[in-house]
Enzyme design. Structure first.
Site, PDB file in Angstrom:
ATOM      1  N   GLY A  74      10.321   7.420  14.966  1.00 13.80           N
ATOM      2  CA  GLY A  74       9.356   8.306  15.229  1.00 13.80           C
ATOM      3  C   GLY A  74       9.233   8.316  16.696  1.00 13.80           C
ATOM      4  O   GLY A  74       9.761   7.637  17.262  1.00 13.80           O
ATOM      5  N   GLY A  75       8.188   9.213  17.278  1.00 11.55           N
ATOM      6  CA  GLY A  75       7.933   9.371  18.664  1.00 11.55           C
ATOM      7  C   GLY A  75       7.261   8.159  19.090  1.00 11.55           C
ATOM      8  O   GLY A  75       7.700   7.965  20.293  1.00 11.55           O
ATOM      9  N   MET A  76       6.647   7.526  18.426  1.00 11.23           N
ATOM     10  CA  MET A  76       6.028   6.312  19.127  1.00 11.23           C
ATOM     11  C   MET A  76       6.860   4.901  18.919  1.00 11.23           C
ATOM     12  O   MET A  76       6.676   4.182  19.754  1.00 11.23           O
ATOM     13  CB  MET A  76       4.544   6.107  18.558  1.00 11.23           C
ATOM     14  CG  MET A  76       3.584   7.009  18.857  1.00 11.23           C
ATOM     15  SD  MET A  76       2.849   6.665  20.328  1.00 11.23           S
ATOM     16  CE  MET A  76       2.005   5.100  19.939  1.00 11.23           C
ATOM     17  N   GLY A  77       7.515   4.893  17.846  1.00  7.68           N
ATOM     18  CA  GLY A  77       8.067   3.554  17.505  1.00  7.68           C
ATOM     19  C   GLY A  77       9.046   3.627  16.475  1.00  7.68           C
ATOM     20  O   GLY A  77       9.598   4.820  15.913  1.00  7.68           O
ATOM     21  N   VAL A 136      10.277   1.889  12.324  1.00  7.42           N
ATOM     22  CA  VAL A 136       9.562   1.071  11.309  1.00  7.42           C
ATOM     23  C   VAL A 136      10.928   0.445  10.921  1.00  7.42           C
ATOM     24  O   VAL A 136      11.978   1.076  10.371  1.00  7.42           O
ATOM     25  CB  VAL A 136       9.137   2.049  10.262  1.00  7.42           C
ATOM     26  CG1 VAL A 136       8.386   1.309   9.252  1.00  7.42           C
ATOM     27  CG2 VAL A 136       7.993   3.006  11.021  1.00  7.42           C
ATOM     28  N   LYS A 152       6.088  -1.557  12.242  1.00  7.36           N
ATOM     29  CA  LYS A 152       6.112  -0.484  12.863  1.00  7.36           C
ATOM     30  C   LYS A 152       6.031  -0.911  14.615  1.00  7.36           C
ATOM     31  O   LYS A 152       4.970  -1.542  14.871  1.00  7.36           O
ATOM     32  CB  LYS A 152       5.012   0.639  12.852  1.00  7.36           C
ATOM     33  CG  LYS A 152       5.243   1.730  13.646  1.00  7.36           C
ATOM     34  CD  LYS A 152       3.800   2.888  13.180  1.00  7.36           C
ATOM     35  CE  LYS A 152       4.010   4.067  14.246  1.00  7.36           C
ATOM     36  NZ  LYS A 152       2.654   4.882  13.606  1.00  7.36           N
ATOM     37  N   ASP A 183      -4.853  13.940  12.503  1.00  7.06           N
ATOM     38  CA  ASP A 183      -3.274  14.393  12.674  1.00  7.06           C
ATOM     39  C   ASP A 183      -2.761  14.258  11.246  1.00  7.06           C
ATOM     40  O   ASP A 183      -1.783  13.819  10.855  1.00  7.06           O
ATOM     41  CB  ASP A 183      -2.554  13.138  13.322  1.00  7.06           C
ATOM     42  CG  ASP A 183      -1.232  13.583  13.684  1.00  7.06           C
ATOM     43  OD1 ASP A 183      -0.845  15.035  13.704  1.00  7.06           O
ATOM     44  OD2 ASP A 183      -0.366  12.890  13.919  1.00  7.06           O
TER      45      ASP A 183
END
Length: 331
Positions: A60-63, A65, A80, A175
């Site tokens: 994902g954009g943040m991290g 998994v 994550k 979100d």
């Protein structure tokens, strides 16, 4: 625990064969996790030797998994872990930590269970969660375009139950989108899990605010008008709008507001109205009885909007001819 020698998924001790590869499962004690030069975490043991990484699940954009084996608890978990550049940003790390705090304070069967927040040996941070087997609603919609009525009503009813817990505590998800709704397959049907409380708005007294006034938080296609404007006065009714946008997509195969850029989507949300679902989803048999329900859910003013996701779920079920309420249809 057991594992598949082909895909390295982890399964409970009573499992026999991998449902993905058809391989006979073997005890993890008789296997070793794979190693890959593309990601040194795979095959490693992190967080003080507690979590053994077996495979990459998603990016994902943040991290990223991972599926991991909790060597202390003897169970499969999801880790994550923030991307290196994200881990250097203090605000991103604070949001990540708040995702842990908020999720841990909301124990509910329809909210993903968060088990811990850890510092990793490679100078990042990990959120430890229950491992879920199933698929995101986004994956289902990409494949099937729409949901059949019985599956839709069950899903939105369970969403209402999970979000009621958060909203009672004055927590706004902010979100909600198909990517953050996970459908766990069971013999009795889908079991909904709400994911990613990293963008929450906590309206409880004394809660720390991480968003500057005028900043938009959320995914444009599912964002309420008050979110689009970055207004300070934002409450649980923003989530009502987002769930309505998800329902609209589930019955029509398209999002209610569409434009070529993010800012243009926000302009459309603030200044125009979506087509009635019966018109936008005519090819899929969306009923006209759903139109007034969605009209109330898409009111620009939060004060005029449906008051809760529960009322929205009730309206959806009744539009399909059901009697009772979402509590009757969730299972």
């Amino acid at each position: 625990m057991k594992t598949c020698s082909a895909c390295f998924r982890l399964f409970s001790q009573d499992s026999g064969f991998c449902p993905v590869d058809g391989q006979r499962l073997i005890p993890v004690a008789e296997a070793s996790p794979p190693r890959t030069p593309e990601d040194r975490r795979v095959g490693a043991t992190l967080c003080g030797g507690r979590y053994q990484i077996w495979r990459i699940v998603a990016d994902g954009g943040m991290g990223r998994v991972y599926q991991a084996l909790d060597l202390r608890a003897g169970r499969s978990v999801a880790l994550k872990i923030l991307h290196p550049e994200v881990a250097l940003d203090e605000v991103s790390v604070e949001r990540f930590h708040r995702e842990f705090q908020v999720s841990a304070s909301l124990p509910h069967e329809h909210i993903v269970e968060v088990l811990g927040f850890e510092r990793t040996e490679d100078e990042s941070f990990a959120l430890v969660m229950e491992y879920l087997e199933g698929e995101e609603l986004r994956t289902v919609l990409k494949r099937d375009k729409v949901l059949p009525p019985e599956r839709l009503v069950r899903m939105v009813s369970q969403l209402a139950l999970g979000l009621a817990e958060a909203h009672e505590r004055k927590v706004v998800h902010r979100d909600l989108k198909p990517d953050n709704i996970f459908l766990v397959g069971t013999r009795d049907g889908d079991r909904v899990k709400i994911l990613d409380f990293g963008s929450v708005r906590d309206n409880s007294e004394g809660a720390k605010k991480l968003t500057v006034v005028g900043t938009t938080i959320g995914s444009p296609f599912y964002m309420s008008p008050e979110q689009a404007q970055g207004l300070l006065a934002l409450d649980h009714r923003a989530d009502v709008w987002s769930v309505a946008a998800i329902v609209f997509e589930c019955v029509t195969g398209r999002v209610p507001f569409h434009a070529s850029t993010g800012p243009m989507i926000l302009v459309a949300i603030m200044g125009s109205n979506p087509l009635p679902p019966s018109e936008a989803g005519k090819a899929y048999g969306a009923p006209a009885s759903l139109d007034p329900v969605m009209e109330r859910a898409f009111m620009k003013s939060p004060e005029a909007r449906l008051e809760s996701v529960g009322l929205l779920a009730d309206g959806v079920g009744r539009a399909y001819g059901l009697a009772g309420s979402h509590r009757d249809w969730a299972y």
